[in-house]
Design a protein around this motif. Structure first.
Motif, mmCIF file in Angstrom:
data_model
loop_
_atom_site.group_PDB
_atom_site.id
_atom_site.type_symbol
_atom_site.label_atom_id
_atom_site.label_comp_id
_atom_site.label_asym_id
_atom_site.label_seq_id
_atom_site.Cartn_x
_atom_site.Cartn_y
_atom_site.Cartn_z
ATOM 1 N N ALA A 1 0.719 -1.045 0.082
ATOM 2 C CA ALA A 1 -0.094 -0.125 -0.075
ATOM 3 C C ALA A 1 0.820 0.981 0.109
ATOM 4 O O ALA A 1 0.664 2.135 -0.753
ATOM 5 N N ASN A 2 2.039 1.373 0.738
ATOM 6 C CA ASN A 2 2.827 2.410 0.796
ATOM 7 C C ASN A 2 3.504 2.326 -0.505
ATOM 8 O O ASN A 2 3.668 3.553 -0.915
ATOM 9 N N TYR A 3 3.913 1.608 -1.307
ATOM 10 C CA TYR A 3 4.535 1.438 -2.558
ATOM 11 C C TYR A 3 3.459 2.266 -3.572
ATOM 12 O O TYR A 3 4.006 3.195 -4.322
ATOM 13 N N ARG A 4 2.327 1.887 -3.458
ATOM 14 C CA ARG A 4 1.466 2.499 -4.332
ATOM 15 C C ARG A 4 1.109 4.101 -4.129
ATOM 16 O O ARG A 4 1.023 4.776 -5.265
ATOM 17 N N ARG A 5 1.130 4.550 -3.099
ATOM 18 C CA ARG A 5 1.447 5.837 -2.610
ATOM 19 C C ARG A 5 2.393 6.579 -3.124
ATOM 20 O O ARG A 5 2.374 7.368 -3.851
ATOM 21 N N LEU A 6 3.750 5.835 -3.080
ATOM 22 C CA LEU A 6 4.782 6.593 -3.587
ATOM 23 C C LEU A 6 4.927 6.526 -5.126
ATOM 24 O O LEU A 6 4.985 7.338 -5.761
ATOM 25 N N ALA A 7 4.357 5.354 -5.692
ATOM 26 C CA ALA A 7 4.099 5.149 -7.316
ATOM 27 C C ALA A 7 3.359 6.479 -7.883
ATOM 28 O O ALA A 7 3.588 7.058 -8.897
ATOM 29 N N ASP A 8 2.300 6.533 -7.181
ATOM 30 C CA ASP A 8 1.093 7.809 -7.514
ATOM 31 C C ASP A 8 1.850 9.074 -7.482
ATOM 32 O O ASP A 8 1.527 9.796 -8.246
ATOM 33 N N ARG A 9 2.676 9.290 -6.311
ATOM 34 C CA ARG A 9 3.076 10.678 -6.435
ATOM 35 C C ARG A 9 4.077 10.768 -7.520
ATOM 36 O O ARG A 9 4.284 11.935 -8.179
ATOM 37 N N LEU A 10 4.939 9.742 -7.906
ATOM 38 C CA LEU A 10 5.985 9.994 -8.786
ATOM 39 C C LEU A 10 5.367 9.878 -10.205
ATOM 40 O O LEU A 10 5.491 11.211 -11.015
ATOM 41 N N THR A 11 4.082 9.659 -10.478
ATOM 42 C CA THR A 11 3.489 9.530 -11.563
ATOM 43 C C THR A 11 2.893 11.018 -11.620
ATOM 44 O O THR A 11 3.059 11.696 -12.752
ATOM 45 N N SER A 12 2.491 11.429 -10.545
ATOM 46 C CA SER A 12 1.874 12.778 -10.683
ATOM 47 C C SER A 12 2.859 14.067 -10.822
ATOM 48 O O SER A 12 2.642 15.161 -11.517
ATOM 49 N N LEU A 13 4.130 13.584 -10.618
ATOM 50 C CA LEU A 13 5.389 14.322 -11.082
ATOM 51 C C LEU A 13 5.855 14.282 -12.347
ATOM 52 O O LEU A 13 6.773 14.975 -12.925
ATOM 53 N N GLY A 14 5.163 13.426 -12.979
ATOM 54 C CA GLY A 14 5.535 13.159 -14.508
ATOM 55 C C GLY A 14 6.771 12.199 -14.665
ATOM 56 O O GLY A 14 7.430 12.015 -15.760
ATOM 57 N N VAL A 15 6.932 11.574 -13.488
ATOM 58 C CA VAL A 15 8.102 10.354 -13.477
ATOM 59 C C VAL A 15 7.634 8.975 -13.421
ATOM 60 O O VAL A 15 6.971 8.780 -12.669
ATOM 61 N N PRO A 16 7.862 8.336 -14.794
ATOM 62 C CA PRO A 16 7.507 7.032 -14.518
ATOM 63 C C PRO A 16 7.922 6.077 -13.178
ATOM 64 O O PRO A 16 9.505 6.333 -13.055
ATOM 65 N N PRO A 17 7.310 5.603 -12.385
ATOM 66 C CA PRO A 17 7.862 4.811 -11.224
ATOM 67 C C PRO A 17 8.849 3.753 -11.503
ATOM 68 O O PRO A 17 9.977 3.917 -10.756
#
Length: 216
Positions: free
Chosen positions: A54-70
């Motif tokens: 679940a924590n991984y998903r939050r971080l991946a979503d934040r990276l995506t929102s920054l325009g960076v593929p996780p």
């Protein structure tokens, strides 16, 4: 009101590092659950694994929102993190919980220390995904049970704890040598006093070991 600052490459690097750690921690805990001596403990470790993903998903979503593929942000860290886990494969339940207690805690301490170099909302996100204290308490209680049942276990787990920290620091050095942007973030200005940081990490590790009856 001034516009929010766009996070730079170093922030994506740090989020990628933490996301990689969460993903591999999920895989590790899910696999290590098979070593649990009963269903209660197996379920507890499985719940810990679920929190990691679940924590991984939050971080991946934040990276995506920054325009960076996780996957791009995580790629540089997967090899050293996997090398750490491969070289510290637990042989039994006592080593599983010691790895969770010692290895995860020193990583969390390190990440917690350098979040001061981050701006919001990334600082709070990283703090939020650090391991819940309940899991450390669970692991500590399991170590104490193992030591109480057989005093010889304390020497073995003490050596195991030293190995965990040594391997973690070795891989951290490799990452620091290869990821200049992340290293610059860690040592940015006066926000992170690196020698003092390592003294605090060492002191916290020593205190944790003593708290469960192990030698540093």
């Amino acid at each position: 009101m001034s516009a929010p600052t766009t996070p730079g490459p170093a922030v994506a690097d740090l989020l990628g590092l933490v996301a990689s750690g969460e993903l591999l921690a999920f895989e590790r805990m899910a696999g290590d659950a098979r070593l649990a001596p009963d269903l209660r403990r197996r379920a507890a470790l499985s719940e810990m694994a679920a929190a990691e993903i679940a924590n991984y998903r939050r971080l991946a979503d934040r990276l995506t929102s920054l325009g960076v593929p996780p996957e791009d942000a995580m790629a540089p860290y997967l090899r050293p993190l996997q090398a750490y886990h491969d070289s510290t494969e637990p042989r039994d339940w006592a080593e599983v919980v010691t790895k969770a207690y010692v290895g995860d805690a020193i990583t969390d301490d390190f990440i917690r220390e350098i979040t001061g170099a981050l701006d919001e909302p990334d600082r709070q996100l990283v703090l939020d995904v650090l391991h819940d204290s309940r899991y450390a308490e669970f692991a500590a209680a399991e170590i104490r049970v193992a030591v109480a049942a057989d005093s010889r276990v304390a020497d073995r787990l003490s050596m195991w704890g030293r190995r965990l920290v040594g391997e973690a620091l070795s891989q951290a050095g490799r990452v620091a040598a290869e990821r200049a942007a992340l290293t610059a973030l860690i040592a940015a200005g006066d926000r992170v006093d690196v020698p003092a940081l390592f003294r605090r990490l060492t002191a916290a590790h020593t205190a944790r070991m003593v708290a469960v009856g192990l030698n540093n």
